[in-house]
Design a protein around this motif. Structure first.
Motif, PDB file in Angstrom:
ATOM      1  N   UNK A  23      75.100  48.028  64.126  1.00  0.00           N
ATOM      2  CA  UNK A  23      74.355  46.861  64.414  1.00  0.00           C
ATOM      3  C   UNK A  23      73.277  46.876  63.658  1.00  0.00           C
ATOM      4  N   UNK A  24      72.747  45.832  63.017  1.00  0.00           N
ATOM      5  CA  UNK A  24      71.601  45.585  62.354  1.00  0.00           C
ATOM      6  C   UNK A  24      70.404  45.162  63.257  1.00  0.00           C
ATOM      7  N   UNK A  25      69.263  45.749  62.639  1.00  0.00           N
ATOM      8  CA  UNK A  25      68.178  45.291  63.634  1.00  0.00           C
ATOM      9  C   UNK A  25      67.668  44.009  63.726  1.00  0.00           C
ATOM     10  N   UNK A  26      68.143  43.214  62.939  1.00  0.00           N
ATOM     11  CA  UNK A  26      67.740  41.681  63.022  1.00  0.00           C
ATOM     12  C   UNK A  26      68.814  40.933  63.589  1.00  0.00           C
ATOM     13  N   UNK A  27      70.026  41.687  64.265  1.00  0.00           N
ATOM     14  CA  UNK A  27      71.030  40.939  64.467  1.00  0.00           C
ATOM     15  C   UNK A  27      70.521  40.241  65.849  1.00  0.00           C
ATOM     16  N   UNK A  28      71.253  39.181  66.271  1.00  0.00           N
ATOM     17  CA  UNK A  28      71.066  38.442  67.547  1.00  0.00           C
ATOM     18  C   UNK A  28      71.668  39.526  68.969  1.00  0.00           C
ATOM     19  N   UNK A  29      70.958  39.190  70.036  1.00  0.00           N
ATOM     20  CA  UNK A  29      71.360  40.098  71.129  1.00  0.00           C
ATOM     21  C   UNK A  29      73.026  39.927  71.372  1.00  0.00           C
ATOM     22  N   UNK A  30      73.635  41.170  71.382  1.00  0.00           N
ATOM     23  CA  UNK A  30      75.055  41.058  71.708  1.00  0.00           C
ATOM     24  C   UNK A  30      76.031  41.057  70.365  1.00  0.00           C
ATOM     25  N   UNK A  31      75.368  40.986  69.265  1.00  0.00           N
ATOM     26  CA  UNK A  31      76.274  40.961  68.006  1.00  0.00           C
ATOM     27  C   UNK A  31      76.325  42.185  67.410  1.00  0.00           C
ATOM     28  N   UNK A  32      77.427  42.694  67.126  1.00  0.00           N
ATOM     29  CA  UNK A  32      77.582  43.991  66.409  1.00  0.00           C
ATOM     30  C   UNK A  32      78.806  43.695  65.181  1.00  0.00           C
ATOM     31  N   UNK A  33      79.198  44.802  64.535  1.00  0.00           N
ATOM     32  CA  UNK A  33      80.065  44.926  63.452  1.00  0.00           C
ATOM     33  C   UNK A  33      81.048  46.108  63.767  1.00  0.00           C
ATOM     34  N   UNK A  34      82.310  45.824  63.838  1.00  0.00           N
ATOM     35  CA  UNK A  34      83.526  46.794  63.985  1.00  0.00           C
ATOM     36  C   UNK A  34      84.374  46.428  62.721  1.00  0.00           C
ATOM     37  N   UNK A  35      85.373  47.735  62.614  1.00  0.00           N
ATOM     38  CA  UNK A  35      86.189  47.819  61.896  1.00  0.00           C
ATOM     39  C   UNK A  35      87.600  47.389  62.545  1.00  0.00           C
ATOM     40  N   UNK A  36      88.092  46.260  61.946  1.00  0.00           N
ATOM     41  CA  UNK A  36      89.523  45.739  62.394  1.00  0.00           C
ATOM     42  C   UNK A  36      90.355  45.847  61.289  1.00  0.00           C
ATOM     43  N   UNK A  37      91.164  46.835  61.271  1.00  0.00           N
ATOM     44  CA  UNK A  37      92.238  47.044  60.045  1.00  0.00           C
ATOM     45  C   UNK A  37      91.539  46.949  58.885  1.00  0.00           C
ATOM     46  N   UNK A  38      90.281  47.827  58.587  1.00  0.00           N
ATOM     47  CA  UNK A  38      89.927  47.927  57.532  1.00  0.00           C
ATOM     48  C   UNK A  38      89.017  46.581  56.963  1.00  0.00           C
ATOM     49  N   UNK A  39      88.664  45.835  57.931  1.00  0.00           N
ATOM     50  CA  UNK A  39      87.932  44.586  57.385  1.00  0.00           C
ATOM     51  C   UNK A  39      86.925  44.766  58.208  1.00  0.00           C
ATOM     52  N   UNK A  40      85.449  44.718  58.020  1.00  0.00           N
ATOM     53  CA  UNK A  40      84.425  44.616  59.147  1.00  0.00           C
ATOM     54  C   UNK A  40      84.253  43.307  59.476  1.00  0.00           C
ATOM     55  N   UNK A  41      84.173  43.157  60.700  1.00  0.00           N
ATOM     56  CA  UNK A  41      84.397  41.917  61.349  1.00  0.00           C
ATOM     57  C   UNK A  41      82.972  41.757  62.509  1.00  0.00           C
ATOM     58  N   UNK A  42      82.253  40.747  62.550  1.00  0.00           N
ATOM     59  CA  UNK A  42      81.074  40.415  63.512  1.00  0.00           C
ATOM     60  C   UNK A  42      81.797  40.100  64.551  1.00  0.00           C
ATOM     61  N   UNK A  43      81.274  40.903  65.693  1.00  0.00           N
ATOM     62  CA  UNK A  43      81.686  40.597  67.149  1.00  0.00           C
ATOM     63  C   UNK A  43      80.510  39.918  68.055  1.00  0.00           C
ATOM     64  N   UNK A  44      81.083  39.106  68.818  1.00  0.00           N
ATOM     65  CA  UNK A  44      79.955  38.764  70.041  1.00  0.00           C
ATOM     66  C   UNK A  44      80.283  39.351  71.388  1.00  0.00           C
ATOM     67  N   UNK A  45      79.303  40.191  71.560  1.00  0.00           N
ATOM     68  CA  UNK A  45      79.728  41.024  72.690  1.00  0.00           C
ATOM     69  C   UNK A  45      78.790  40.507  73.970  1.00  0.00           C
ATOM     70  N   UNK A  46      78.407  39.033  73.865  1.00  0.00           N
ATOM     71  CA  UNK A  46      77.773  38.523  75.075  1.00  0.00           C
ATOM     72  C   UNK A  46      78.878  38.208  76.107  1.00  0.00           C
ATOM     73  N   UNK A  47      79.984  38.136  76.094  1.00  0.00           N
ATOM     74  CA  UNK A  47      81.044  38.154  76.862  1.00  0.00           C
ATOM     75  C   UNK A  47      81.754  39.222  77.277  1.00  0.00           C
ATOM     76  N   UNK A  48      82.738  39.153  78.154  1.00  0.00           N
ATOM     77  CA  UNK A  48      83.454  40.311  78.739  1.00  0.00           C
ATOM     78  C   UNK A  48      84.418  40.732  77.772  1.00  0.00           C
ATOM     79  N   UNK A  49      84.948  39.509  76.987  1.00  0.00           N
ATOM     80  CA  UNK A  49      86.017  39.894  75.871  1.00  0.00           C
ATOM     81  C   UNK A  49      85.726  40.358  74.328  1.00  0.00           C
ATOM     82  N   UNK A  50      84.556  40.255  74.156  1.00  0.00           N
ATOM     83  CA  UNK A  50      83.868  40.905  73.174  1.00  0.00           C
ATOM     84  C   UNK A  50      84.754  40.401  71.674  1.00  0.00           C
ATOM     85  N   UNK A  51      84.607  38.905  71.362  1.00  0.00           N
ATOM     86  CA  UNK A  51      85.292  38.081  70.512  1.00  0.00           C
ATOM     87  C   UNK A  51      84.745  38.217  69.258  1.00  0.00           C
TER      88      UNK A  51
END
Length: 81
Positions: A23-51
């Motif tokens: 997670x970057x210090x300038x990211x909006x609340x709830x957002x983070x990066x994860x590794x999905x099949x060796x591709x870095x994707x932005x995730x919105x963690x503001x809801x239950x499903x972390x889309x």
């Protein structure tokens, strides 16, 4: 909560090789990066499903900020509490 003490390159390497979230210090609340099949994707963690919202975008702002790495994407790490 983890400290924002990683460079962009260090954070990306950790996320790809150690399967941690970042997670970057300038990211909006709830957002983070994860590794999905060796591709870095932005995730919105503001809801239950972390889309997944899009593949990580590398911009000047993304490269300049500091990052933190963490194992569990909980409300504290995502700055939602």
């Amino acid at each position: 909560m983890s400290a924002y003490n990683l460079s962009f390159n260090e954070a990306v390497e950790k996320c790809l090789n150690e399967k941690v979230f970042i997670r970057g210090e300038g990211f909006a609340k709830g957002f983070y990066i994860k590794n999905q099949n060796d591709v870095l994707v932005m995730v919105d963690g503001n809801n239950t499903f972390h889309e997944v919202v899009y593949n990580m975008i590398i911009s000047g702002g993304a490269v300049k900020q500091k990052y933190k790495a963490f194992i569990v994407a909980n409300k504290a790490e995502l700055e939602l509490e």
